[in-house]
Design a protein around this motif. Structure first.
Motif, PDB file in Angstrom:
ATOM      1  N   LEU A 219     -10.051  11.289  -7.750  1.00 41.58           N
ATOM      2  CA  LEU A 219     -11.242  11.645  -8.531  1.00 41.58           C
ATOM      3  C   LEU A 219     -12.363  12.205  -7.675  1.00 41.58           C
ATOM      4  O   LEU A 219     -13.454  12.466  -8.190  1.00 41.58           O
ATOM      5  CB  LEU A 219     -11.740  10.407  -9.297  1.00 41.58           C
ATOM      6  CG  LEU A 219     -10.761   9.823 -10.324  1.00 41.58           C
ATOM      7  CD1 LEU A 219     -11.365   8.583 -10.971  1.00 41.58           C
ATOM      8  CD2 LEU A 219     -10.400  10.852 -11.380  1.00 41.58           C
ATOM      9  N   ASP A 220     -12.122  12.380  -6.380  1.00 36.35           N
ATOM     10  CA  ASP A 220     -13.122  13.003  -5.518  1.00 36.35           C
ATOM     11  C   ASP A 220     -13.383  14.430  -6.001  1.00 36.35           C
ATOM     12  O   ASP A 220     -12.477  15.098  -6.522  1.00 36.35           O
ATOM     13  CB  ASP A 220     -12.603  13.031  -4.077  1.00 36.35           C
ATOM     14  CG  ASP A 220     -13.669  13.378  -3.056  1.00 36.35           C
ATOM     15  OD1 ASP A 220     -14.155  12.467  -2.394  1.00 36.35           O
ATOM     16  OD2 ASP A 220     -13.988  14.579  -2.924  1.00 36.35           O
ATOM     17  N   VAL A 221     -14.609  14.904  -5.829  1.00 35.55           N
ATOM     18  CA  VAL A 221     -14.955  16.244  -6.302  1.00 35.55           C
ATOM     19  C   VAL A 221     -14.239  17.334  -5.513  1.00 35.55           C
ATOM     20  O   VAL A 221     -14.129  18.473  -5.966  1.00 35.55           O
ATOM     21  CB  VAL A 221     -16.482  16.456  -6.258  1.00 35.55           C
ATOM     22  CG1 VAL A 221     -16.949  16.798  -4.842  1.00 35.55           C
ATOM     23  CG2 VAL A 221     -16.938  17.520  -7.254  1.00 35.55           C
ATOM     24  N   HIS A 222     -13.735  16.984  -4.329  1.00 29.84           N
ATOM     25  CA  HIS A 222     -13.000  17.929  -3.501  1.00 29.84           C
ATOM     26  C   HIS A 222     -11.502  17.682  -3.655  1.00 29.84           C
ATOM     27  O   HIS A 222     -11.064  16.557  -3.875  1.00 29.84           O
ATOM     28  CB  HIS A 222     -13.430  17.785  -2.034  1.00 29.84           C
ATOM     29  CG  HIS A 222     -14.906  17.907  -1.847  1.00 29.84           C
ATOM     30  ND1 HIS A 222     -15.703  16.833  -1.478  1.00 29.84           N
ATOM     31  CD2 HIS A 222     -15.735  18.960  -2.009  1.00 29.84           C
ATOM     32  CE1 HIS A 222     -16.970  17.234  -1.411  1.00 29.84           C
ATOM     33  NE2 HIS A 222     -17.012  18.518  -1.729  1.00 29.84           N
ATOM     34  N   HIS A 223     -10.731  18.734  -3.502  1.00 34.07           N
ATOM     35  CA  HIS A 223      -9.298  18.656  -3.747  1.00 34.07           C
ATOM     36  C   HIS A 223      -8.596  17.668  -2.817  1.00 34.07           C
ATOM     37  O   HIS A 223      -8.889  17.605  -1.623  1.00 34.07           O
ATOM     38  CB  HIS A 223      -8.673  20.050  -3.571  1.00 34.07           C
ATOM     39  CG  HIS A 223      -7.190  20.053  -3.696  1.00 34.07           C
ATOM     40  ND1 HIS A 223      -6.344  20.458  -2.682  1.00 34.07           N
ATOM     41  CD2 HIS A 223      -6.382  19.670  -4.714  1.00 34.07           C
ATOM     42  CE1 HIS A 223      -5.101  20.352  -3.078  1.00 34.07           C
ATOM     43  NE2 HIS A 223      -5.089  19.869  -4.307  1.00 34.07           N
ATOM     44  N   GLY A 224      -7.633  16.929  -3.356  1.00 34.39           N
ATOM     45  CA  GLY A 224      -6.852  15.989  -2.570  1.00 34.39           C
ATOM     46  C   GLY A 224      -5.712  16.670  -1.835  1.00 34.39           C
ATOM     47  O   GLY A 224      -4.534  16.405  -2.088  1.00 34.39           O
TER      48      GLY A 224
ATOM     49  N   GLY B  17     -13.822   9.246  -4.904  1.00 34.78           N
ATOM     50  CA  GLY B  17     -14.968   9.974  -4.394  1.00 34.78           C
ATOM     51  C   GLY B  17     -16.075   9.969  -5.431  1.00 34.78           C
ATOM     52  O   GLY B  17     -15.817  10.133  -6.621  1.00 34.78           O
ATOM     53  N   LEU B  18     -17.302   9.762  -4.977  1.00 34.28           N
ATOM     54  CA  LEU B  18     -18.443   9.773  -5.906  1.00 34.28           C
ATOM     55  C   LEU B  18     -19.252  11.056  -5.775  1.00 34.28           C
ATOM     56  O   LEU B  18     -20.387  11.128  -6.257  1.00 34.28           O
ATOM     57  CB  LEU B  18     -19.335   8.555  -5.646  1.00 34.28           C
ATOM     58  CG  LEU B  18     -18.809   7.184  -6.090  1.00 34.28           C
ATOM     59  CD1 LEU B  18     -18.405   7.197  -7.548  1.00 34.28           C
ATOM     60  CD2 LEU B  18     -17.683   6.684  -5.228  1.00 34.28           C
ATOM     61  N   ASP B  19     -18.674  12.064  -5.128  1.00 32.95           N
ATOM     62  CA  ASP B  19     -19.401  13.299  -4.884  1.00 32.95           C
ATOM     63  C   ASP B  19     -19.402  14.249  -6.074  1.00 32.95           C
ATOM     64  O   ASP B  19     -19.968  15.337  -6.003  1.00 32.95           O
ATOM     65  CB  ASP B  19     -18.881  14.015  -3.634  1.00 32.95           C
ATOM     66  CG  ASP B  19     -17.398  13.813  -3.406  1.00 32.95           C
ATOM     67  OD1 ASP B  19     -16.698  13.448  -4.367  1.00 32.95           O
ATOM     68  OD2 ASP B  19     -16.939  14.016  -2.273  1.00 32.95           O
ATOM     69  N   ALA B  20     -18.810  13.826  -7.191  1.00 33.78           N
ATOM     70  CA  ALA B  20     -18.995  14.561  -8.445  1.00 33.78           C
ATOM     71  C   ALA B  20     -20.297  14.156  -9.123  1.00 33.78           C
ATOM     72  O   ALA B  20     -20.616  14.654 -10.207  1.00 33.78           O
ATOM     73  CB  ALA B  20     -17.821  14.320  -9.388  1.00 33.78           C
ATOM     74  N   ASN B  21     -21.064  13.273  -8.460  1.00 29.78           N
ATOM     75  CA  ASN B  21     -22.297  12.810  -9.097  1.00 29.78           C
ATOM     76  C   ASN B  21     -23.367  13.909  -9.084  1.00 29.78           C
ATOM     77  O   ASN B  21     -23.369  14.803  -8.242  1.00 29.78           O
ATOM     78  CB  ASN B  21     -22.789  11.508  -8.448  1.00 29.78           C
ATOM     79  CG  ASN B  21     -23.586  11.719  -7.176  1.00 29.78           C
ATOM     80  OD1 ASN B  21     -24.702  12.255  -7.198  1.00 29.78           O
ATOM     81  ND2 ASN B  21     -23.031  11.302  -6.042  1.00 29.78           N
ATOM     82  N   ILE B  22     -24.270  13.805  -9.997  1.00 23.09           N
ATOM     83  CA  ILE B  22     -25.239  14.852 -10.282  1.00 23.09           C
ATOM     84  C   ILE B  22     -26.243  15.070  -9.146  1.00 23.09           C
ATOM     85  O   ILE B  22     -26.898  16.114  -9.076  1.00 23.09           O
ATOM     86  CB  ILE B  22     -25.975  14.532 -11.608  1.00 23.09           C
ATOM     87  CG1 ILE B  22     -26.730  15.746 -12.145  1.00 23.09           C
ATOM     88  CG2 ILE B  22     -26.866  13.321 -11.441  1.00 23.09           C
ATOM     89  CD1 ILE B  22     -27.215  15.566 -13.571  1.00 23.09           C
TER      90      ILE B  22
END
Length: 373
Positions: free
Chosen positions: A183-188, A270-275
């Motif tokens: 779920l990280d904003v960057h590809h796994g 990953g929490l980097d999908a946060n606003i």
């Protein structure tokens, strides 16, 4: 006789992981001539350290099973990583410090031993869930791992904690099928490369389209040989918020997991999908992460008897990442210790939470891929 309280959610963290030395920032190096002041590396562990402090201050720590961390051994890392790469980072860790492999992922003295703590925490959580000691859990590890490939680290990652856990689950714990839902904003990209030709590990990555690595994560990248169809990329348009993520989960991820029927689900979290994140342009809120977690728990209850392993990945806003991590662990433990999002007064007025037509279209286009699992 005093009864011991039983917890369903495990939690792992050690202050030592907050000591990871990122050195000077090679992404944005200081230069007086250009007017660039010195700054911390964007992947400095402060966000995770602050997350633990929040978990302690709110009392959430009292509602989880705190597991001690036992460092992994080199043989565990070698389950997915090449010996030459492991030897290099071990040597540089002992002598001078170095870089994981891409020039922007520095590490200091002793980093190899510290990284083994992160791998060890991941494996301990996995074992606790598989054994039934707990139903789910969260390993707040640093550094992140999901960008690490067999022969090199990259993207602030040294060893691929999630991929190592998946291989350990199969080879050491006897599980037949494992699903990784990144779920990280960057590809796994790490798990994709490691399991590219295999169907005993389903790799799913929901990420911002062409964010990082910019040349990876395309929907057309689906695995090869026996692994065709078992590498499932879900690139979302920039600006996607909570509703787009929930739509992707319900339309693609949950049906894929129901078809695959894994023995356990590992979530590189990953929490980097946060606003508020500086390294991506998605719009998920802390409460949105709680909803996403609830959906992951729902499908885990259907297909794995609730067995769900969360392993910390990215998240680069020291203000907001801790709130998001806290919301996820609260949801896993089914408690509330933080009454509301303290930044809600800012983010709830911003654009980005409702599902937009182009986001729906991007998800709907991938429905046929579920049938190949």
């Amino acid at each position: 006789m005093v009864k011991t309280k039983l917890f369903k959610t495990a939690y792992l963290w050690t202050a030592a992981m907050g000591w990871w030395d990122t050195g000077a920032d090679p992404l944005m190096p200081s230069d007086f001539r250009l007017g660039i002041a010195p700054n911390k590396h964007v992947a400095h562990p402060d966000a995770k350290r602050l997350a633990h402090e929040l978990i302690e201050v709110t009392g959430l720590l009292e509602h989880v099973e705190r597991l001690p961390i036992r460092p992994a051994r080199e043989e565990h890392v070698l389950l997915v990583h090449d010996a030459k790469y492991v030897d290099r980072v071990k040597r540089e860790s002992n002598e001078t410090g170095g870089d994981c492999g891409d020039g922007v992922s520095p590490f200091g003295l002793g980093a190899y031993d510290l990284a083994l703590k992160g791998v060890g925490a991941s494996l301990q959580l996995l074992e606790s869930v598989v054994s039934g000691k707990v139903q789910n859990g969260y390993a707040l590890v640093h550094p992140a791992g999901h960008h690490a490939e067999p022969d090199r680290g990259r993207g602030f990652c040294m060893f691929n904690n999630g991929a190592i856990a998946a291989e350990y689950a199969r080879k050491k714990l006897g599980l037949k099928k494992v699903a990784i839902v990144d779920l990280d904003v960057h590809h796994g990209n790490g798990a994709e490369k490691i399991f590219w030709e295999r169907n005993d590990v389903l790799t799913i990555s929901i990420h911002q389209d062409r964010c990082f690595p910019p040349d990876r994560g395309f929907a057309s990248s689906r695995g090869a040989g026996k692994g065709f169809g078992y590498n499932f990329n879900i690139p979302l348009p920039p600006g996607s918020g909570t509703d787009a993520y929930l739509y992707a989960l319900k339309t693609l991820v949950q049906p894929a997991l129901r078809r695959y029927k894994p023995d356990i689900i590992i979530v590189p979290s990953g929490l980097d999908a946060n606003i508020m994140d500086p390294l991506a342009r998605q719009s998920v809120t802390a409460d949105g992460f709680a909803l996403i977690t609830r959906e992951m728990m729902n499908v885990a209850n259907e297909v794995t008897k609730g067995r769900l392993v969360y392993l910390q990945e990215g998240g680069y806003s020291p203000q907001y990442t801790p709130i998001c991590i806290h919301r996820i662990i609260e949801t896993l433990a089914n408690v509330t210790t933080l009454a509301e999002d303290p930044y809600g007064y800012i983010i709830n007025t911003q654009y980005g939470q409702e599902l937009e037509p182009w986001q729906r279209a991007a998800v709907d286009a991938l429905k046929p891929h579920v049938k190949d699992i």
